[in-house]
Write a protein that holds these residues in place. Structure first.
Motif, PDB file in Angstrom:
ATOM      1  N   THR A 110      -4.878  23.436  47.262  1.00 12.98           N
ATOM      2  CA  THR A 110      -4.833  22.350  46.323  1.00 12.98           C
ATOM      3  C   THR A 110      -6.460  21.625  46.222  1.00 12.98           C
ATOM      4  O   THR A 110      -6.933  21.685  45.033  1.00 12.98           O
ATOM      5  CB  THR A 110      -4.098  21.459  46.907  1.00 12.98           C
ATOM      6  OG1 THR A 110      -2.898  21.915  47.245  1.00 12.98           O
ATOM      7  CG2 THR A 110      -3.853  20.257  45.950  1.00 12.98           C
ATOM      8  N   PHE A 111      -7.104  21.667  47.425  1.00  9.92           N
ATOM      9  CA  PHE A 111      -8.465  20.900  47.326  1.00  9.92           C
ATOM     10  C   PHE A 111      -9.558  21.551  47.188  1.00  9.92           C
ATOM     11  O   PHE A 111     -10.276  21.282  46.332  1.00  9.92           O
ATOM     12  CB  PHE A 111      -8.419  20.066  48.538  1.00  9.92           C
ATOM     13  CG  PHE A 111      -7.544  18.790  48.601  1.00  9.92           C
ATOM     14  CD1 PHE A 111      -7.862  17.611  47.748  1.00  9.92           C
ATOM     15  CD2 PHE A 111      -6.304  18.923  49.194  1.00  9.92           C
ATOM     16  CE1 PHE A 111      -7.019  16.665  47.875  1.00  9.92           C
ATOM     17  CE2 PHE A 111      -5.405  17.793  49.512  1.00  9.92           C
ATOM     18  CZ  PHE A 111      -5.888  16.754  48.735  1.00  9.92           C
ATOM     19  N   GLY A 112      -9.554  22.712  47.826  1.00  8.37           N
ATOM     20  CA  GLY A 112     -10.662  24.040  48.029  1.00  8.37           C
ATOM     21  C   GLY A 112     -10.745  24.395  46.579  1.00  8.37           C
ATOM     22  O   GLY A 112     -11.757  24.355  46.075  1.00  8.37           O
ATOM     23  N   SER A 113      -9.512  24.907  45.895  1.00  5.78           N
ATOM     24  CA  SER A 113      -9.766  25.676  44.729  1.00  5.78           C
ATOM     25  C   SER A 113     -10.230  24.537  43.650  1.00  5.78           C
ATOM     26  O   SER A 113     -10.985  24.874  42.688  1.00  5.78           O
ATOM     27  CB  SER A 113      -8.497  26.281  44.252  1.00  5.78           C
ATOM     28  OG  SER A 113      -7.568  25.378  43.820  1.00  5.78           O
ATOM     29  N   ALA A 114      -9.895  23.578  43.650  1.00  3.91           N
ATOM     30  CA  ALA A 114     -10.237  22.234  42.691  1.00  3.91           C
ATOM     31  C   ALA A 114     -11.681  22.024  42.749  1.00  3.91           C
ATOM     32  O   ALA A 114     -12.388  21.983  41.771  1.00  3.91           O
ATOM     33  CB  ALA A 114      -9.317  21.199  42.866  1.00  3.91           C
ATOM     34  N   LEU A 115     -12.117  22.023  43.847  1.00  3.61           N
ATOM     35  CA  LEU A 115     -13.595  21.799  44.166  1.00  3.61           C
ATOM     36  C   LEU A 115     -14.349  22.596  43.671  1.00  3.61           C
ATOM     37  O   LEU A 115     -15.482  22.436  42.819  1.00  3.61           O
ATOM     38  CB  LEU A 115     -13.764  21.378  45.827  1.00  3.61           C
ATOM     39  CG  LEU A 115     -15.133  21.198  45.990  1.00  3.61           C
ATOM     40  CD1 LEU A 115     -15.879  19.997  45.764  1.00  3.61           C
ATOM     41  CD2 LEU A 115     -15.454  21.381  47.433  1.00  3.61           C
ATOM     42  N   VAL A 116     -14.136  23.907  43.892  1.00  2.00           N
ATOM     43  CA  VAL A 116     -15.014  25.120  43.328  1.00  2.00           C
ATOM     44  C   VAL A 116     -14.677  25.145  41.992  1.00  2.00           C
ATOM     45  O   VAL A 116     -15.861  25.541  41.239  1.00  2.00           O
ATOM     46  CB  VAL A 116     -14.388  26.360  44.190  1.00  2.00           C
ATOM     47  CG1 VAL A 116     -14.765  27.689  43.430  1.00  2.00           C
ATOM     48  CG2 VAL A 116     -14.799  26.232  45.735  1.00  2.00           C
ATOM     49  N   HIS A 117     -13.542  24.821  41.297  1.00  2.00           N
ATOM     50  CA  HIS A 117     -13.368  24.872  39.861  1.00  2.00           C
ATOM     51  C   HIS A 117     -14.463  23.752  39.384  1.00  2.00           C
ATOM     52  O   HIS A 117     -14.864  24.194  38.354  1.00  2.00           O
ATOM     53  CB  HIS A 117     -11.831  24.401  39.443  1.00  2.00           C
ATOM     54  CG  HIS A 117     -10.771  25.581  39.807  1.00  2.00           C
ATOM     55  ND1 HIS A 117      -9.710  25.207  39.564  1.00  2.00           N
ATOM     56  CD2 HIS A 117     -11.192  26.770  39.942  1.00  2.00           C
ATOM     57  CE1 HIS A 117      -8.774  26.160  40.013  1.00  2.00           C
ATOM     58  NE2 HIS A 117      -9.709  27.064  40.328  1.00  2.00           N
ATOM     59  N   GLY A 118     -14.565  22.564  39.815  1.00  2.00           N
ATOM     60  CA  GLY A 118     -15.661  21.620  39.383  1.00  2.00           C
ATOM     61  C   GLY A 118     -16.965  21.901  39.386  1.00  2.00           C
ATOM     62  O   GLY A 118     -17.804  21.519  38.663  1.00  2.00           O
ATOM     63  N   ILE A 119     -17.366  22.951  40.471  1.00  2.00           N
ATOM     64  CA  ILE A 119     -18.662  23.245  40.642  1.00  2.00           C
ATOM     65  C   ILE A 119     -19.126  24.545  39.812  1.00  2.00           C
ATOM     66  O   ILE A 119     -20.026  24.773  39.216  1.00  2.00           O
ATOM     67  CB  ILE A 119     -19.238  23.030  41.872  1.00  2.00           C
ATOM     68  CG1 ILE A 119     -18.963  21.712  42.629  1.00  2.00           C
ATOM     69  CG2 ILE A 119     -20.879  23.246  42.075  1.00  2.00           C
ATOM     70  CD1 ILE A 119     -19.374  21.781  44.100  1.00  2.00           C
ATOM     71  N   TYR A 120     -18.153  25.477  40.302  1.00  2.00           N
ATOM     72  CA  TYR A 120     -18.405  26.884  39.966  1.00  2.00           C
ATOM     73  C   TYR A 120     -17.624  27.523  38.864  1.00  2.00           C
ATOM     74  O   TYR A 120     -17.979  28.633  38.340  1.00  2.00           O
ATOM     75  CB  TYR A 120     -18.474  27.816  41.230  1.00  2.00           C
ATOM     76  CG  TYR A 120     -19.426  27.582  42.322  1.00  2.00           C
ATOM     77  CD1 TYR A 120     -20.804  28.458  42.233  1.00  2.00           C
ATOM     78  CD2 TYR A 120     -19.339  26.445  43.238  1.00  2.00           C
ATOM     79  CE1 TYR A 120     -21.834  28.070  43.048  1.00  2.00           C
ATOM     80  CE2 TYR A 120     -20.460  26.467  44.281  1.00  2.00           C
ATOM     81  CZ  TYR A 120     -21.658  26.899  44.254  1.00  2.00           C
ATOM     82  OH  TYR A 120     -22.594  26.693  45.118  1.00  2.00           O
ATOM     83  N   ALA A 121     -16.691  26.833  38.425  1.00  2.00           N
ATOM     84  CA  ALA A 121     -15.672  27.470  37.513  1.00  2.00           C
ATOM     85  C   ALA A 121     -15.183  28.854  37.799  1.00  2.00           C
ATOM     86  O   ALA A 121     -15.044  29.713  37.187  1.00  2.00           O
ATOM     87  CB  ALA A 121     -16.346  27.417  35.920  1.00  2.00           C
ATOM     88  N   THR A 122     -15.094  28.977  39.233  1.00  2.00           N
ATOM     89  CA  THR A 122     -14.653  30.066  39.676  1.00  2.00           C
ATOM     90  C   THR A 122     -13.326  29.969  40.773  1.00  2.00           C
ATOM     91  O   THR A 122     -12.996  28.833  41.359  1.00  2.00           O
ATOM     92  CB  THR A 122     -15.639  31.173  40.299  1.00  2.00           C
ATOM     93  OG1 THR A 122     -15.135  32.277  40.558  1.00  2.00           O
ATOM     94  CG2 THR A 122     -16.202  30.564  41.821  1.00  2.00           C
ATOM     95  N   ASP A 123     -12.948  31.116  41.280  1.00  2.00           N
ATOM     96  CA  ASP A 123     -11.793  31.239  42.196  1.00  2.00           C
ATOM     97  C   ASP A 123     -12.611  31.134  43.568  1.00  2.00           C
ATOM     98  O   ASP A 123     -13.393  31.783  43.969  1.00  2.00           O
ATOM     99  CB  ASP A 123     -11.455  32.824  41.953  1.00  2.00           C
ATOM    100  CG  ASP A 123      -9.983  32.811  42.928  1.00  2.00           C
ATOM    101  OD1 ASP A 123      -9.654  32.151  43.882  1.00  2.00           O
ATOM    102  OD2 ASP A 123      -9.079  33.609  42.348  1.00  2.00           O
ATOM    103  N   SER A 124     -11.853  30.110  44.375  1.00  2.00           N
ATOM    104  CA  SER A 124     -12.464  29.943  45.770  1.00  2.00           C
ATOM    105  C   SER A 124     -12.252  31.096  46.704  1.00  2.00           C
ATOM    106  O   SER A 124     -12.701  30.972  47.854  1.00  2.00           O
ATOM    107  CB  SER A 124     -11.712  28.553  46.149  1.00  2.00           C
ATOM    108  OG  SER A 124     -10.367  28.715  46.416  1.00  2.00           O
TER     109      SER A 124
END
Ligand code: FAD
Length: 523
Positions: A175-189
């Motif tokens: 939930t949180f890790g993937s969303a954070l990574v979407h916001g910065i790298y637009a990729t899969d955590s």
């Protein structure tokens, strides 16, 4: 002889390199600095435009649209130094830590309607619908012991998802890790390296004897949060009063957007007698000269540039391409490893401007992110990663027209940026399809929990960026150490390879890497 230095690539990494080189070697040093950029404009992904918008009753405003980076963090001393040295203080727009845009961040959980606030304090966690994920996650981490720690001396690495799952459990990481990574790298955590992308988390783990929560608490107690930037030892940052000004700032930009930074560096360089800026001329090959003491840069227009030193600040796959061009095989400075090791994200950026409305379109805050879809939570067909509430963060960037001293400080128009085209599926309908905008508006309406449709936007701007964010996958730090070693060994001490794909993607990382390269070159 005086050095001559070629800088390849005029994005913010190359601009920062040339800027600091020009300071290190002023005009009277006899040094010649040449910056070579393939496109007609400098700045790379930094791109801001000011455009006029109109509502249905003819009210006009002048708004800034960002298609690349939109905000900077004051943690980067290298960026603050540029702001100071370029005299950009008067055009700064800052978001205080106390502002709603700094405090309120939201999540949209796939498969649900509306957005939920990410709680900003332990007390708020207990009242949040996210408590059922957060409370067990914190308890799991707090019970952790030293058994596995990614410390600074170990070469080990793992994905952000694996690291967060180890500490906080599967649900939190998804939930949180993937969303954070979407916001910065637009990729899969699950691809991204924890050590490269969030080194501070590895430090917290070590400090907290295996627990991030303990590490964070100890950090707070010691009040020892260090800035990510550390100055090249013998070259302290020149910050003037900018650091003081940024004391309580969450993020910042400029009155005319982020491009102010790259434009200001470019203008300064173009005014210097010992700096040549070659735009619109692509580097097609890189050789060693016959004597072996110089680098020979060949451009598309046929220019041959001899230099004693070279800094490549172009994306690594581009460097790979020119090192493997047929014309260089006889005198190549030598192959370099790992130039193609990492993939890059491609994103679609949609700027939307809505006319003034009696009720706000969204709650006050920075915006919302969307976690990775799962079998329980299917993705929206558009592959949306998140939406930034731009006019909430920087309301005074946009102005009503005609603007006068009595005009209100903000335009009243609402500006949003939607980021799509994540790592999972291409958007459907495609951004070029006639039904794309309506599908996007319907999706946004559901995310914002509105029963009624959104107003007709005054402006929709769609930009599709291919391979715009390099992804440091697991093992990146070790690979880049090998790359740097190979540059030193094969190309010699007069060369450096830097840029977003090497030392970090944030603008702060890029400016810092150019500064370091400029002061580290041996002359
Ligand atoms: P680039 O900008 O890619 O520059 C490389 C340059 O090299 C280009 O100008 C290119 O034309 C040139 N080049 C390539 N090949 C050749 C050749 N053969 N010869 C000559 N020149 C060549 N960062 C933040 O800190 N905050 C944000 O909010 C943020 N948001 C972002 C949003 C988006 C949509 C994107 C794409 C990035 C964002 N970033 C953000 C990241 C940051 O903007 C980039 O990582 C950074 O601008 C990259 O700079 P660079 O100079 O390393 O690379």
């Amino acid at each position: 002889a005086s050095p001559s230095i070629a800088v390849l690539g005029g994005g913010i990494s190359g601009l920062s390199t040339a800027f600091h080189l020009a300071r290190r070697f002023p005009v009277h040093s006899g040094t010649r600095i040449t910056l070579v950029e393939s496109s007609e404009r400098l700045g790379g992904w930094m791109k801001s435009e000011r455009v006029a918008v109109k509502d249905s009753v003819g009210q006009e405003a002048n708004v800034v649209l960002e298609s690349g980076p939109r905000t900077l963090r004051p943690a980067s001393k290298a960026v603050l130094e540029l702001v100071h040295l370029l005299g950009l203080k008067s055009s700064l727009l800052t978001v205080p830590r106390s502002a709603p845009a700094a405090r309120n961040r939201f999540l949209h959980l796939p498969g649900t309607e509306g957005i939920v606030t990410i709680p900003g304090s332990p007390l708020l966690v207990l009242r949040s619908p996210l408590a059922k994920i957060l409370v067990p996650a914190v308890l799991k981490d707090a019970r952790k012991s030293t058994s596995v720690v990614l410390n600074n001396s170990s070469p080990d690495d793992e994905s952000v998802d694996a690291f967060l799952t180890r500490h906080f459990g599967v649900e939190f990481a998804r939930t949180f890790g993937s969303a954070l990574v979407h916001g910065i790298y637009a990729t899969d955590s699950r691809l991204l390296s924890i050590r490269s992308a969030f080194p501070v988390m590895c430090q917290l783990e070590e400090r907290g004897n295996g627990s991030l929560v303990r590490g964070a608490v100890m950090d707070m107690l010691r009040n020892s949060r260090k800035s990510k930037s550390t100055a090249v030892e013998e070259q302290p940052y020149e910050l003037g009063d900018i650091a003081e000004l940024m004391r309580d700032v969450s993020v910042f930009s400029f009155q005319d957007g982020m491009q102010t930074l790259s434009d200001s560096v470019a203008n300064q360089l173009q005014g210097l007698a010992h700096v040549e800026v070659m735009k619109g001329d692509r580097v097609v090959a890189l050789n060693k000269s016959k004597s072996g003491n110089e680098f020979e840069t060949i451009t598309e227009s046929g220019k041959r540039l001899l230099s004693s030193h070279i800094v490549s600040a172009m994306p690594l796959p581009h460097l790979h391409r020119l090192l493997s061009a047929p014309s260089v095989t006889h005198s190549s400075p030598g192959p370099l490893p790992h130039l193609l090791a990492n993939p890059s994200s491609s994103v679609t950026v949609v700027n939307l401007v809505f006319p003034p409305t009696p009720h706000p379109i969204h709650p006050d805050g920075f915006g919302y992110l969307i976690p990775r879809p799962s079998t329980d939570y299917p993705a929206s067909s558009l592959g949306m990663l998140g939406t930034v509430f731009d006019s909430c963060a920087l309301p005074t960037q946009d102005r009503l027209l005609p603007s006068s001293s009595t005009s209100p400080p903000s335009s009243g128009f609402t500006k949003l940026t939607v980021i799509l085209n994540g790592p999972y599926d291409a958007p459907s309908p495609a951004p070029s399809s006639p039904s794309f905008v309506q599908t996007l508006l319907d999706t946004l309406r559901r995310h914002l929990g509105r029963a009624e449709p959104l107003p007709e936007p005054s402006l929709v701007r769609i930009r599709e960026h291919r391979d715009c964010i390099p992804i440091p996958t697991v093992g990146h730090t070790a690979r880049m150490a090998e790359l740097t070693g190979a540059v030193r060994e094969r190309w010699g001490p007069n060369a450096a390879v830097i840029g977003a794909g090497v030392g970090g993607v944030s603008v702060g990382d890029c400016v810092e890497s150019g500064r370091r390269a400029a002061y580290a070159l041996r002359v």
